[in-house]
Design an enzyme around this catalytic site. Structure first.
Site, mmCIF file in Angstrom:
data_model
loop_
_atom_site.group_PDB
_atom_site.id
_atom_site.type_symbol
_atom_site.label_atom_id
_atom_site.label_comp_id
_atom_site.label_asym_id
_atom_site.label_seq_id
_atom_site.Cartn_x
_atom_site.Cartn_y
_atom_site.Cartn_z
ATOM 1 N N CYS A 178 12.346 -32.660 23.292
ATOM 2 C CA CYS A 178 11.309 -31.669 22.994
ATOM 3 C C CYS A 178 10.026 -32.270 22.412
ATOM 4 C CB CYS A 178 11.881 -30.583 22.082
ATOM 5 S SG CYS A 178 10.895 -29.046 22.103
ATOM 6 N N ASN A 197 12.948 -26.846 24.349
ATOM 7 C CA ASN A 197 12.850 -25.380 24.180
ATOM 8 C C ASN A 197 11.439 -25.131 23.655
ATOM 9 O OD1 ASN A 197 15.984 -23.857 23.337
ATOM 10 N ND2 ASN A 197 15.751 -25.857 24.267
ATOM 11 N N GLU A 217 12.815 -25.978 12.340
ATOM 12 C CA GLU A 217 13.672 -27.144 12.608
ATOM 13 C C GLU A 217 13.825 -28.035 11.373
ATOM 14 O OE1 GLU A 217 13.793 -29.434 16.259
ATOM 15 O OE2 GLU A 217 12.338 -28.017 17.098
ATOM 16 N N GLU A 246 17.374 -29.275 25.683
ATOM 17 C CA GLU A 246 17.618 -29.347 24.248
ATOM 18 C C GLU A 246 18.441 -28.135 23.822
ATOM 19 O OE1 GLU A 246 14.734 -29.431 20.279
ATOM 20 O OE2 GLU A 246 14.167 -28.226 22.020
ATOM 21 N N LYS A 296 16.820 -36.757 17.729
ATOM 22 C CA LYS A 296 15.392 -36.411 17.778
ATOM 23 C C LYS A 296 14.630 -36.984 16.594
ATOM 24 C CE LYS A 296 12.549 -32.214 18.411
ATOM 25 N NZ LYS A 296 12.664 -30.765 18.633
#
Length: 304
Positions: free
Chosen positions: A171, A196, A145, A47, A127
């Site tokens: 992720c 990550n 995020e 990612e 995502k």
């Protein structure tokens, strides 16, 4: 003759904020060359493989934020990786930050693209399970995020790669059973994902010893319950002051880890995935056509 796909997982060590895009792409090209030398037919990168994990900071300047995003793929700085795929005849899945222009506005997604062995674009995933918050929270590891990314709007597509059905995830998606089930129901045989993940969480220090266990657990369960091969690539090591766990792996549809990285640096692992094992596992426990037929079950509201 057995159906097989040789999968490479290309873990990267930390990518510091000071690293240029050219420097980072050079590292990825080198990893892809190593994967090809090991006989890989497809590779997966982490990612946000082109930048540091910038959501660890609050950034208010939109122009600065957009420097972490790609306006086009491939672009002038990433074309080298696509050219390498064509030269090596090895496709890849690459996680990056996508700047998109849709619905009359600029949008920001955490994205992974699937690229063929000819260096051509095959398909895209954005995502779905975007974690964290939009503002820093006291006592919580900063993970913003939701400040920088919208949830994905492409569903869980599955693409044909050399006759193999391949799906993508990113992720936090790996922690949700719906991810694997949707990919499986859409026909996936292989799921490629990148992540990550911090080594420590301020909000749960008592669970620190379980970080790697909780990293692998949902992927192994998802592979087993949905009869999938999974290739999972991490970014690892100390990146801009934050430790990332690594633990990149290839998981069989039996739920077993077939290969795992041993370092917190750039590293390639490769495994020849026996796709016929998928059918064997389905016969044992997870024959959806047999066990999940809607006409075999009565709803609670159905009259007796």
């Amino acid at each position: 003759m057995a159906r097989c796909l040789t999968i490479a997982v290309c873990q990267t060590g930390p990518i510091q904020r000071s690293a240029s895009r050219a420097e980072t792409v050079g590292r990825l090209v080198h990893l892809l060359e190593k994967a090809a030398a090991f006989g890989a037919e497809i590779a997966v990168f982490p990612e946000m493989a082109l930048t540091t994990f910038f959501p660890r900071w609050r950034i208010d300047d939109q122009a600065e934020i957009d420097t972490f995003f790609e306006a086009s793929m491939p672009g002038p700085e990433t074309q080298r990786l696509y050219d390498a795929a064509a030269r090596l005849k090895v496709g890849f899945a690459l996680g990056y930050c996508e700047l998109a222009h849709e619905d009359g506005r600029t949008r920001h997604f955490n994205t992974m693209d699937l690229v063929g062995p000819d260096g051509a674009f095959i398909g895209r995933y954005r995502k779905m399970h975007v974690p964290g918050s939009s503002e820093p929270e006291e006592g919580t590891t900063t993970h913003l995020e939701r400040r920088y990314f919208e949830p994905g709007n492409l569903g869980f597509p599955v693409y044909n790669y050399r006759g193999v059905r391949v799906g993508l995830a990113i992720c936090n998606d790996r922690r949700w059973p719906e991810t694997y089930r949707m990919l499986c129901l859409n026909g996936a045989e292989v799921a490629l994902l990148g992540y990550n993940t911090p080594l420590l969480l301020d909000e749960a220090p008592a669970l620190a010893h379980l970080r790697m266990f909780h990293n692998h657990l949902p992927m192994q369960a998802g592979a087993y319950q949905n009869t999938l091969w999974i290739g999972a690539a991490a970014k690892a090591g100390l990146e801009d002051g934050q430790a990332l766990i690594g633990g990149s792996c290839i998981i069989a549809p039996t739920g077993e880890i077939a290969a795992q990285t041993m370092s917190l640096d750039d590293e390639v692992i490769v495994h020849r995935a026996d796709l016929d094992l998928i059918e064997t596992c389905r016969k044992v426990n997870f024959n959806f056509a047999l066990y999940r037929r809607p006409d075999q079950y009565k709803r609670i509201s159905d009259p007796v």
